[in-house]
Design a protein around this motif. Sequence first.
Motif, short mmCIF file in Angstrom:
data_model
loop_
_atom_site.label_atom_id
_atom_site.label_comp_id
_atom_site.label_asym_id
_atom_site.label_seq_id
_atom_site.Cartn_x
_atom_site.Cartn_y
_atom_site.Cartn_z
N LEU A 59 17.14 -21.50 12.69
CA LEU A 59 17.96 -22.27 11.77
C LEU A 59 18.91 -23.20 12.53
O LEU A 59 19.15 -23.00 13.73
CB LEU A 59 18.76 -21.31 10.88
N ARG A 63 20.79 -19.08 14.28
CA ARG A 63 20.19 -17.82 13.87
C ARG A 63 18.69 -17.98 13.71
O ARG A 63 18.18 -19.09 13.51
CB ARG A 63 20.81 -17.33 12.56
N LEU A 65 15.28 -16.60 11.65
CA LEU A 65 14.77 -15.89 10.48
C LEU A 65 13.31 -15.54 10.74
O LEU A 65 12.49 -16.41 11.07
CB LEU A 65 14.88 -16.81 9.25
N ALA A 70 10.42 -13.92 3.86
CA ALA A 70 11.81 -14.36 3.99
C ALA A 70 11.88 -15.85 4.31
O ALA A 70 12.71 -16.59 3.76
CB ALA A 70 12.53 -13.55 5.05
N ILE A 71 11.01 -16.31 5.20
CA ILE A 71 10.99 -17.72 5.55
C ILE A 71 10.59 -18.56 4.35
O ILE A 71 11.19 -19.61 4.07
CB ILE A 71 10.04 -17.97 6.74
N CYS A 72 9.61 -18.11 3.59
CA CYS A 72 9.19 -18.85 2.40
C CYS A 72 10.29 -18.87 1.35
O CYS A 72 10.50 -19.89 0.67
CB CYS A 72 7.91 -18.24 1.84
N THR A 73 11.00 -17.76 1.18
CA THR A 73 12.11 -17.72 0.23
C THR A 73 13.19 -18.71 0.63
O THR A 73 13.76 -19.41 -0.23
CB THR A 73 12.69 -16.30 0.15
N TYR A 74 13.48 -18.80 1.91
CA TYR A 74 14.47 -19.75 2.40
C TYR A 74 14.01 -21.18 2.11
O TYR A 74 14.79 -22.02 1.63
CB TYR A 74 14.66 -19.53 3.90
N ALA A 75 12.74 -21.47 2.39
CA ALA A 75 12.20 -22.80 2.15
C ALA A 75 12.20 -23.14 0.66
O ALA A 75 12.48 -24.28 0.26
CB ALA A 75 10.80 -22.92 2.72
N GLU A 76 11.92 -22.15 -0.17
CA GLU A 76 11.95 -22.38 -1.63
C GLU A 76 13.35 -22.76 -2.08
O GLU A 76 13.53 -23.60 -2.97
CB GLU A 76 11.47 -21.12 -2.36
N GLY A 77 14.36 -22.14 -1.47
CA GLY A 77 15.74 -22.48 -1.82
C GLY A 77 16.12 -23.87 -1.36
O GLY A 77 16.83 -24.60 -2.06
N LEU A 78 15.66 -24.25 -0.17
CA LEU A 78 15.96 -25.59 0.35
C LEU A 78 15.21 -26.68 -0.40
O LEU A 78 15.75 -27.77 -0.64
CB LEU A 78 15.59 -25.67 1.84
#
Length: 206
Positions: A59, A63, A65, A70-78
């Motif tokens: 990131l 940090r 990830l 988890a990485i896909c969830t982060y990308a979905e949020g972005l």
Amino acid sequence: MKLHTASRAPNPRRVLMFLAEKQVLDRFELVDVDLNAQEHKGAAFRAKSPLARVPALELPDGRVLTETRAICTYAEGLFPEPNLMGVDATERAFIEMADRRVEWYFMLPIGHCIRHTHPGLAPLEQPQFPEFGRSQGEKLREVAAWLDAELQRQPWVAGERLTIADITAFCAIEFARLMRFQAGAEGFHALQAWRDRMAARPSAQV
């Protein structure tokens, strides 16, 4: 952001396809990790991913990830659109259910079978247990029958539209070629037709 990946491995490919479906793959710097050379087990990579697993996303704040979901969830949020994980609590829950089923009961047996029976994977899996691997191949076919039935009644793994569950299932079934599993040849015609539709998508070329 730096995405440490290994394009031939199924879990890194899941992330690459996810980002490609969102049309944001070019926003990430891709760093290839040579699994055959055991690069993922070296001190430099373990400093980023202590369990020596790919993919890993560095990131902007330094940090790291790890873990595909988890990485896909982060990308979905972005990058919320196109949505691949659900637009409300109910849809998110049913998509996650489908994705977890595919991950744990379809992809995992494929991985176990290949890692424990394929001679080319011996350097990555010591010791190998061929009998265990073969038993996992049998379990795979039981789950393939369930997945084929799902795809007979709906166009996509989680319902009426493409989601992360389709990406997980596609990366799994492509990896299964190493164990000579072909859905159509084993009578799973709906699963084969869905696989062919997935293979025709631009994201499948990453």
